[in-house]
Design an enzyme around this catalytic site. Structure first.
Site, mmCIF file in Angstrom:
data_model
loop_
_atom_site.group_PDB
_atom_site.id
_atom_site.type_symbol
_atom_site.label_atom_id
_atom_site.label_comp_id
_atom_site.label_asym_id
_atom_site.label_seq_id
_atom_site.Cartn_x
_atom_site.Cartn_y
_atom_site.Cartn_z
ATOM 1 N N LYS A 60 0.838 -1.209 0.000
ATOM 2 C CA LYS A 60 0.000 0.000 0.000
ATOM 3 C C LYS A 60 0.872 1.257 0.000
ATOM 4 O O LYS A 60 0.789 2.113 0.883
ATOM 5 C CB LYS A 60 -0.964 -0.006 1.182
ATOM 6 C CG LYS A 60 -1.998 -1.127 1.094
ATOM 7 C CD LYS A 60 -3.047 -1.020 2.175
ATOM 8 C CE LYS A 60 -4.078 -2.117 2.010
ATOM 9 N NZ LYS A 60 -3.509 -3.471 2.317
ATOM 10 N N VAL A 61 1.675 1.348 -1.039
ATOM 11 C CA VAL A 61 2.655 2.429 -1.166
ATOM 12 C C VAL A 61 1.937 3.772 -1.080
ATOM 13 O O VAL A 61 0.959 4.015 -1.786
ATOM 14 C CB VAL A 61 3.418 2.296 -2.495
ATOM 15 C CG1 VAL A 61 4.498 3.362 -2.587
ATOM 16 C CG2 VAL A 61 4.023 0.896 -2.624
ATOM 17 N N ILE A 165 -12.848 -11.624 2.240
ATOM 18 C CA ILE A 165 -13.498 -12.936 2.241
ATOM 19 C C ILE A 165 -13.224 -13.641 3.568
ATOM 20 O O ILE A 165 -12.158 -13.501 4.157
ATOM 21 C CB ILE A 165 -12.958 -13.801 1.080
ATOM 22 C CG1 ILE A 165 -13.339 -13.199 -0.271
ATOM 23 C CG2 ILE A 165 -13.453 -15.239 1.180
ATOM 24 C CD1 ILE A 165 -14.814 -13.228 -0.574
ATOM 25 N N ALA A 167 -12.909 -14.201 7.128
ATOM 26 C CA ALA A 167 -12.888 -13.577 8.451
ATOM 27 C C ALA A 167 -13.575 -12.220 8.473
ATOM 28 O O ALA A 167 -14.118 -11.804 9.500
ATOM 29 C CB ALA A 167 -11.448 -13.446 8.940
ATOM 30 N N PRO A 172 -17.703 -15.423 -1.152
ATOM 31 C CA PRO A 172 -16.948 -15.531 -2.404
ATOM 32 C C PRO A 172 -17.814 -15.537 -3.658
ATOM 33 O O PRO A 172 -17.472 -14.878 -4.650
ATOM 34 C CB PRO A 172 -16.168 -16.845 -2.246
ATOM 35 C CG PRO A 172 -16.823 -17.581 -1.129
ATOM 36 C CD PRO A 172 -17.415 -16.538 -0.240
ATOM 37 N N TYR A 173 -18.916 -16.261 -3.630
ATOM 38 C CA TYR A 173 -19.786 -16.305 -4.808
ATOM 39 C C TYR A 173 -20.344 -14.923 -5.127
ATOM 40 O O TYR A 173 -20.299 -14.461 -6.273
ATOM 41 C CB TYR A 173 -20.933 -17.297 -4.581
ATOM 42 C CG TYR A 173 -21.927 -17.319 -5.717
ATOM 43 C CD1 TYR A 173 -21.702 -18.094 -6.845
ATOM 44 C CD2 TYR A 173 -23.086 -16.535 -5.672
ATOM 45 C CE1 TYR A 173 -22.606 -18.093 -7.902
ATOM 46 C CE2 TYR A 173 -23.990 -16.530 -6.718
ATOM 47 C CZ TYR A 173 -23.745 -17.308 -7.829
ATOM 48 O OH TYR A 173 -24.630 -17.299 -8.876
#
Length: 219
Positions: A60-61, A165, A167, A172-173
C-alpha cells in the site's frame, strides 16, 4: 478455467509462509505478502516465495514520489509480479509507482474492506478515474462491501482483486458475481487443517460465479 484465488500470507514466520506457498503453488493464482512477513524475515523473502508462484506485495505504497519509486524499484528487482499502491496521494505519487514498476503489475486501492474505511470508499470513483489515467493494471476493491464493488465494476473492465473474504464476512460467490476477478483469502486457508481443499472449494465457487456472471451479462 483460470485460477481465481490469491492466498494472503499474513504470517510472520518465513518457514511457515514458504511451506504454505509450496503446498499451494499449483492451485492458486498468486500469493500476497504484507509488511509483517518482510519485517520479521527479510526483503529477500519476496524472491523466495516467487519460486512457488506470482507474488503481489501488498505494501500500500503511500509516500512522496521519490520514496515510492525507491520502494517499487526494490520490489521489482526482488522478483515480485505485482505491487499494491494507495491512490489517495494523487497523480504524481501514483504515477511514480507505475513508472518505476516497468512491467510489474500495479494495483490501486480505491476502496477498502475494514470498518472505518468510508472516507476512502466514498471517493472510490474519483480514485478510480485518477488510477486509470495513471495507467494502473487493476484495482483493489472489497468483497464484503458489494455496493462499492458493483459500482467499481460498472465503471471499468480492468482487473479487480478483492480482500474481505472469510474472516471479514465477504461471500466468495457474491463477490465474483458482482465484479471481482480474483479473491484474496488468508486465514481461512492457512489456518485450515486442509488448505488445499479450502482453496479448491473457493476456486469451484469462483468458477460457478464467473459462469453465472457471463450468463447474466449475455441475457
Amino acid at each position: 478455467m483460470d485460477k481465481r484465488i490469491i492466498v494472503a500470507l499474513d504470517v510472520k514466520e518465513k518457514k511457515k509462509a514458504i511451506d504454505i506457498a509450496e503446498s499451494l503453488s499449483d492451485i492458486v493464482f498468486a500469493f500476497k505478502i504484507n509488511w509483517p512477513l518482510v519485517l520479521y524475515s527479510s526483503p529477500e523473502v519476496i524472491g523466495e516465495i516467487s519460486q512457488y508462484g506470482k507474488v503481489i506485495c501488498d505494501f500500500k505504497v503511500a509516500d512522496i514520489p521519490y520514496t515510492n519509486s525507491l520502494i517499487t524499484e526494490r520490489v521489482r528487482d526482488l522478483g515480485a509480479w505485482g505491487i499494491i499502491s494507495h491512490s489517495f496521494l494523487g497523480e504524481e505519487s501514483l504515477k511514480s509507482v507505475v513508472n518505476a514498476a516497468k512491467g510489474m503489475h500495479v494495483f490501486s486501492v480505491v476502496a477498502m474492506s475494514h470498518p472505518g474505511s468510508d472516507m476512502i470508499n466514498s471517493n472510490a470513483m474519483q480514485l478510480m478515474k485518477l488510477s486509470i489515467e495513471c495507467g494502473v493494471y487493476g484495482f483493489v476493491a472489497p468483497a464484503n462491501k458489494i455496493d462499492d464493488l458493483r459500482m467499481i465494476r460498472s465503471a471499468t473492465d480492468r482487473v479487480i482483486i478483492s480482500p474481505g473474504i472469510g474472516a471479514q464476512g465477504g461471500d466468495p460467490y457474491t463477490a465474483v458475481l458482482n465484479g471481482s476477478d480474483y479473491l484474496i483469502v488468508g486465514r481461512s486457508v492457512y489456518e485450515s487443517d486442509k488448505p488445499e481443499l479450502e482453496v479448491s472449494k473457493l476456486q469451484q465457487t469462483a468458477e460457478r460465479a464467473i459462469e453465472d456472471r457471463e450468463r447474466l451479462k449475455n441475457s
